[in-house]
Write a protein that holds these residues in place. Structure first.
Motif, PDB file in Angstrom:
ATOM      1  N   ARG A 250       0.775  -1.650  -0.410  1.00 50.28           N
ATOM      2  CA  ARG A 250      -0.149  -0.096   0.213  1.00 50.28           C
ATOM      3  C   ARG A 250       0.981   0.896  -0.235  1.00 50.28           C
ATOM      4  O   ARG A 250       0.415   2.380  -0.265  1.00 50.28           O
TER       5      ARG A 250
ATOM      6  N   LEU B  28      -4.510  -4.727  -4.944  1.00 50.28           N
ATOM      7  CA  LEU B  28      -4.349  -4.085  -3.190  1.00 50.28           C
ATOM      8  C   LEU B  28      -2.765  -3.467  -3.176  1.00 50.28           C
ATOM      9  O   LEU B  28      -2.511  -3.157  -2.451  1.00 50.28           O
TER      10      LEU B  28
ATOM     11  N   ASN C 208      -2.699   3.061  -2.878  1.00 49.15           N
ATOM     12  CA  ASN C 208      -4.146   4.306  -2.041  1.00 49.15           C
ATOM     13  C   ASN C 208      -4.707   3.661  -3.260  1.00 49.15           C
ATOM     14  O   ASN C 208      -4.904   3.915  -4.495  1.00 49.15           O
TER      15      ASN C 208
END
Length: 116
Positions: free
Chosen positions: A27, A88, A91
């Protein structure tokens, strides 16, 4: 000279795609670091290559080739952002924002290509 600009731009695009693959898949992915690096712009070879490619292409290449390069870049960026969204990586809101920008820019440049 227009072929030099196009070749430099394609080379920059390939370097950027290799940078996407070498970044950590978590992330904390930053698109700014992927495209322009995390050092000062005039010390980064990819940023200087991009600047030279854009200047040469804008000066010497016909408008249809410029729009074609934009379309190809938008398609590649859209695919990468979609893949990052589903895996994933980074962001998700930034991924969706870049995806929508790539789709809109790709549609507009595609319209200009097919209308010319």
């Amino acid at each position: 000279m227009k072929y030099v600009g196009v070749a430099l731009y394609v080379f920059w695009l390939l370097l950027t795609m290799f940078k996407f693959e070498s970044m950590p898949k978590d992330r904390n992915l930053s698109y700014r670091d992927v495209f322009f690096g995390n050092i000062v712009w005039y010390h980064n070879l990819r940023t200087l290559l991009f600047a030279a490619a854009v200047v040469i292409t804008v000066i010497y290449a016909p408008l249809k080739i410029i729009y074609l390069l934009i379309l190809i870049s938008c398609i590649i960026l859209g695919i990468v952002c979609l893949r990052n969204f589903f895996n994933l990586v980074g962001n998700p809101w930034i991924d969706l924002g870049f995806l929508m920008g790539a789709v809109i820019c790709g549609i507009l440049s595609g319209l200009f290509i097919f209308k010319m």
